[in-house]
Design an enzyme around this catalytic site. Structure first.
Site, PDB file in Angstrom:
ATOM      1  N   GLY A   4      30.729  52.398  28.847  1.00 25.42           N
ATOM      2  CA  GLY A   4      30.936  50.843  29.315  1.00 25.42           C
ATOM      3  C   GLY A   4      30.195  50.682  31.022  1.00 25.42           C
ATOM      4  O   GLY A   4      29.844  51.736  31.059  1.00 25.42           O
ATOM      5  N   CYS A   7      27.059  37.922  44.073  1.00 29.57           N
ATOM      6  CA  CYS A   7      28.373  37.535  43.463  1.00 29.57           C
ATOM      7  C   CYS A   7      29.372  37.297  44.119  1.00 29.57           C
ATOM      8  O   CYS A   7      29.867  36.475  43.169  1.00 29.57           O
ATOM      9  CB  CYS A   7      27.787  38.403  42.441  1.00 29.57           C
ATOM     10  N   ARG A  61      29.284  35.910  47.539  1.00 26.37           N
ATOM     11  CA  ARG A  61      29.056  35.043  48.717  1.00 26.37           C
ATOM     12  C   ARG A  61      27.659  34.640  48.660  1.00 26.37           C
ATOM     13  O   ARG A  61      27.055  34.603  48.288  1.00 26.37           O
ATOM     14  CB  ARG A  61      29.543  35.673  49.610  1.00 26.37           C
TER      15      ARG A  61
END
Length: 419
Positions: free
Chosen positions: A189, A50, A52
């Protein structure tokens, strides 16, 4: 042969650019194969996370145009789209970059260990796609070993630098054996999910997930062998909790001083460790005044995280020194590979001379030549034929005023200067 790296990461490209050039895991085998089809691309590894996208290559010439053109074509983007965000490393810089990535020195969270696993996955994908050769294979194995050395010899991974990790680390300081503890997590969450996973990985006895939406609580609870309750059930379960971590979007406190006092009475004053990560706070500040309550808010954790980040920065300086040394070691190995074909050619030539000389000696023996004379002739022939070309080149080097070849010959044959 050249080692090269092309990439973008969280420092050079915004997320909407990184998304354009990301490779899904299911895409990698085909992507590796198509890039490897180019004759100038000898070896390939593609790392895509996510944060690179990086392409590591061994090429037989400078191949910027081929690799960049392929990257744009594969992702159906206009040529030059990636150029403003791109970094490009060669030779020692490419080696150093991979080692820094493996050690977590180039990560968004300094020293994070997940990138090493992602690199190993990328290595395996290339191995399975037959795009990994001797040079890149050795480089990646070397980078993995360097990352292990940095983890062992420095404190770069010892200090928690995420809120979730910091909360669990504090819990471990207060309850040395989490296997005997029960955690009550309020919310469902991302932060609570991370806390749940850290606790679960540390072998906690029980995890209770409380959330306004019971379904979300249940989904998380099933992942950590816990069980779910609604917020309305909190008072009935609070006394069971040794650890309470809360992170909801509530605008009003969820736990008040009275509820906690009742829980402590049931627990016979057995301490409770509480972490309130929410803003606004979920736990009334007055709860922290109670005896046997250890209450931390998000600001307390931030101070811990900043101290730990500084510790990681200090460790990163040590890691850079280790990497500098290991880059030199790998480059030395690469130089030895340049000698391999020369050594092979020398040996092949010597074996050919030896074969012909031996055949000649056998014929001489068959024709009646005395064995001693045949052996003497064989030794003389071998010596003359093996040294003929080197001797001719050395005599020719007399015209070389700087004497490079003569110096090299002294070193090659370990010839000492006469005293």
């Amino acid at each position: 042969m050249h080692l090269v790296t092309y990439g973008i990461n969280h420092n050079t490209a915004p997320v909407h650019i990184r998304e354009l050039f990301a490779f899904d895991a299911s895409m990698l085998p085909a992507a590796l194969s198509t890039l490897h089809e180019d004759d100038s691309i000898l070896e390939v590894v593609i790392l895509s996370t996510c944060n690179r996208t990086e392409i590591y290559c061994c090429v037989d010439a400078e191949s910027d145009n081929q690799i960049l053109a392929w990257l744009h074509q594969y992702h159906q983007q206009e040529d030059g789209t990636i150029t403003p965000y791109l970094y490009h490393y060669q030779h020692a810089d490419a080696i150093r970059h991979l080692m820094r990535v493996a050690c977590g020195l180039d990560s968004m969270v300094l020293g994070e260990p997940q990138i090493l696993g992602q690199l190993k996955d990328a290595y395996s994908q290339s191995l399975n796609a037959n795009t990994l050769g001797k040079s890149l294979g050795r480089l990646f194995q070397h980078a993995f070993a360097v990352a292990k050395q940095v983890r062992t010899d420095t404190a770069i991974g010892n200090s928690p630098v995420s809120v979730a990790f910091a909360a669990v680390s504090l819990a471990k300081q207060i309850f040395s054996e989490l296997a005997d503890s029960t955690a009550l997590l309020i919310g469902a969450g991302e932060t609570i999910e991370l806390v749940a996973r850290h606790l679960y990985d540390n072998g906690i006895k029980r995890i209770i997930i409380a959330n306004r939406t019971i379904e979300r609580a249940h989904n998380l609870a099933t992942q950590v062998d816990g069980y779910a309750i609604s917020l309305s059930e909190l008072p009935a379960h609070l006394a069971e909790a040794d650890i309470v971590v809360s992170s909801t979007a509530s605008q009003l406190p969820i736990l008040g001083k009275g509820a906690v006092e009742r829980a402590l009475k049931i627990r016979k004053r057995k301490p409770i460790f509480m972490v309130d990560i929410a803003v606004p706070r979920d736990i009334e500040a007055e709860v922290g005044l109670l005896d046997d309550i250890y209450l931390y808010c998000v600001d307390d954790l931030k101070e811990i995280i900043e101290e730990n980040l500084q510790s990681r920065r200090d460790a990163a300086l040590q890691a850079e020194e280790i990497i500098d040394t290991q880059v030199d070691h790998f480059q030395a190995w690469l130089r030895t590979q340049d000698a391999v074909p020369v050594i092979r050619a020398i040996r092949d030539n010597a074996e050919e001379i030896s074969k012909h000389s031996l055949e000649r000696a056998i014929k001489q023996l068959e024709q009646g030549m005395p064995a001693e004379q045949a052996m003497t002739e064989l030794a003389r022939t071998l010596t003359n034929r093996l040294l003929h070309e080197p001797s001719r080149q050395l005599r020719q080097s007399g015209f070389d005023e700087e004497g490079h070849l003569l110096s090299a010959a002294r070193r090659l044959f370990n010839i000492k200067d006469p005293k």
